[in-house]
Design a protein around this motif. Structure first.
Motif, PDB file in Angstrom:
ATOM      1  N   GLY A  11      26.659  41.924  34.537  1.00 32.76           N
ATOM      2  CA  GLY A  11      27.932  41.958  33.822  1.00 32.76           C
ATOM      3  C   GLY A  11      29.011  42.695  34.584  1.00 32.76           C
ATOM      4  N   GLU A  12      28.652  43.820  35.192  1.00 31.33           N
ATOM      5  CA  GLU A  12      29.624  44.578  35.987  1.00 31.33           C
ATOM      6  C   GLU A  12      30.111  43.766  37.182  1.00 31.33           C
ATOM      7  N   LEU A  13      29.184  43.076  37.831  1.00 26.51           N
ATOM      8  CA  LEU A  13      29.549  42.257  38.985  1.00 26.51           C
ATOM      9  C   LEU A  13      30.456  41.100  38.566  1.00 26.51           C
ATOM     10  N   ALA A  14      30.131  40.450  37.455  1.00 32.46           N
ATOM     11  CA  ALA A  14      30.963  39.348  36.960  1.00 32.46           C
ATOM     12  C   ALA A  14      32.357  39.844  36.581  1.00 32.46           C
ATOM     13  N   ASP A  15      32.426  40.989  35.911  1.00 34.56           N
ATOM     14  CA  ASP A  15      33.734  41.547  35.529  1.00 34.56           C
ATOM     15  C   ASP A  15      34.562  41.921  36.752  1.00 34.56           C
ATOM     16  N   LEU A  16      33.920  42.509  37.743  1.00 36.62           N
ATOM     17  CA  LEU A  16      34.626  42.883  38.967  1.00 36.62           C
ATOM     18  C   LEU A  16      35.152  41.639  39.686  1.00 36.62           C
ATOM     19  N   ALA A  17      34.325  40.592  39.744  1.00 40.59           N
ATOM     20  CA  ALA A  17      34.759  39.334  40.365  1.00 40.59           C
ATOM     21  C   ALA A  17      35.954  38.752  39.612  1.00 40.59           C
ATOM     22  N   ASP A  18      35.924  38.831  38.278  1.00 35.02           N
ATOM     23  CA  ASP A  18      37.056  38.348  37.473  1.00 35.02           C
ATOM     24  C   ASP A  18      38.333  39.117  37.806  1.00 35.02           C
ATOM     25  N   ARG A  19      38.218  40.436  37.910  1.00 34.53           N
ATOM     26  CA  ARG A  19      39.403  41.250  38.214  1.00 34.53           C
ATOM     27  C   ARG A  19      39.960  40.926  39.598  1.00 34.53           C
ATOM     28  N   TYR A  20      39.080  40.748  40.575  1.00 32.41           N
ATOM     29  CA  TYR A  20      39.550  40.398  41.916  1.00 32.41           C
ATOM     30  C   TYR A  20      40.196  39.016  41.924  1.00 32.41           C
ATOM     31  N   ALA A  21      39.607  38.068  41.201  1.00 28.81           N
ATOM     32  CA  ALA A  21      40.195  36.724  41.139  1.00 28.81           C
ATOM     33  C   ALA A  21      41.587  36.781  40.517  1.00 28.81           C
ATOM     34  N   CYS A  22      41.734  37.542  39.452  1.00 20.19           N
ATOM     35  CA  CYS A  22      43.050  37.682  38.802  1.00 20.19           C
ATOM     36  C   CYS A  22      44.063  38.330  39.750  1.00 20.19           C
ATOM     37  N   ALA A  23      43.624  39.361  40.451  1.00 25.98           N
ATOM     38  CA  ALA A  23      44.527  40.058  41.380  1.00 25.98           C
ATOM     39  C   ALA A  23      44.952  39.149  42.529  1.00 25.98           C
ATOM     40  N   LEU A  24      44.019  38.396  43.077  1.00 25.24           N
ATOM     41  CA  LEU A  24      44.358  37.482  44.170  1.00 25.24           C
ATOM     42  C   LEU A  24      45.308  36.388  43.688  1.00 25.24           C
ATOM     43  N   HIS A  25      45.036  35.861  42.521  1.00 23.01           N
ATOM     44  CA  HIS A  25      45.910  34.837  41.947  1.00 23.01           C
ATOM     45  C   HIS A  25      47.310  35.407  41.689  1.00 23.01           C
ATOM     46  N   ALA A  26      47.362  36.622  41.150  1.00 23.83           N
ATOM     47  CA  ALA A  26      48.654  37.261  40.870  1.00 23.83           C
ATOM     48  C   ALA A  26      49.463  37.506  42.140  1.00 23.83           C
ATOM     49  N   ARG A  27      48.772  37.661  43.263  1.00 24.72           N
ATOM     50  CA  ARG A  27      49.443  37.846  44.560  1.00 24.72           C
ATOM     51  C   ARG A  27      50.000  36.538  45.103  1.00 24.72           C
ATOM     52  N   GLY A  28      49.735  35.442  44.388  1.00 26.24           N
ATOM     53  CA  GLY A  28      50.279  34.153  44.808  1.00 26.24           C
ATOM     54  C   GLY A  28      49.377  33.356  45.726  1.00 26.24           C
ATOM     55  N   LEU A  29      48.141  33.792  45.895  1.00 26.65           N
ATOM     56  CA  LEU A  29      47.222  33.044  46.756  1.00 26.65           C
ATOM     57  C   LEU A  29      46.801  31.761  46.066  1.00 26.65           C
ATOM     58  N   ARG A  30      46.716  30.711  46.839  1.00 29.80           N
ATOM     59  CA  ARG A  30      46.377  29.392  46.305  1.00 29.80           C
ATOM     60  C   ARG A  30      45.250  28.781  47.126  1.00 29.80           C
TER      61      ARG A  30
END
Length: 129
Positions: free
Chosen positions: A34-53
């Protein structure tokens, strides 16, 4: 395969996902599923928010462990490419790898940032939480 891993992480969140050892050699849990999945979610959101496509390149200068695995899962989820950079390779090697990979962003832990200060790349270095 990574999609199946992401699903498995969510199906049993309390299960150990990344193990390590203490100085005495005892096994310890570094991160649960669960911790790993949550961390991956946060990184995905941060990368997306940075405009990465999809198709953009992320330099990953993170020591092996839960954070590095979560970054790789996030990169895969967004359809990005990962360029793994070895923080301990030294400034000349790091500079050459950055020139070859030409990442849109670099995610770096403290060790990689210390190397980058010796030879600053022309990409954004962000410290992982």
């Amino acid at each position: 395969m990574l999609d199946a891993l992401a699903h498995t992480l969510r199906s049993d969140p309390g299960r150990p996902a990344v193990l390590g050892t203490t100085r005495s050699g005892a096994v310890r849990t570094k991160a649960t599923c669960g911790e790993l999945a949550d961390l991956a979610d946060r990184y995905a959101c941060a990368l997306h928010a940075r405009g990465l496509r999809r198709g953009d390149t992320v330099g990953v200068a993170v020591r092996p462990g839960p954070r590095a695995l979560a970054v790789m899962l996030a990169v895969h989820r967004l359809g990005l490419r990962a360029a793994v950079l070895d923080p301990g390779a030294g400034p000349d090697v790091l500079r050459a790898r950055l020139a070859l990979a030409r990442p849109d962003i670099v995610l770096a832990d403290a060790a990689a940032q210390a190397v980058a200060r010796q030879a600053p790349p022309r990409v954004l270095l962000r410290r992982l939480p």
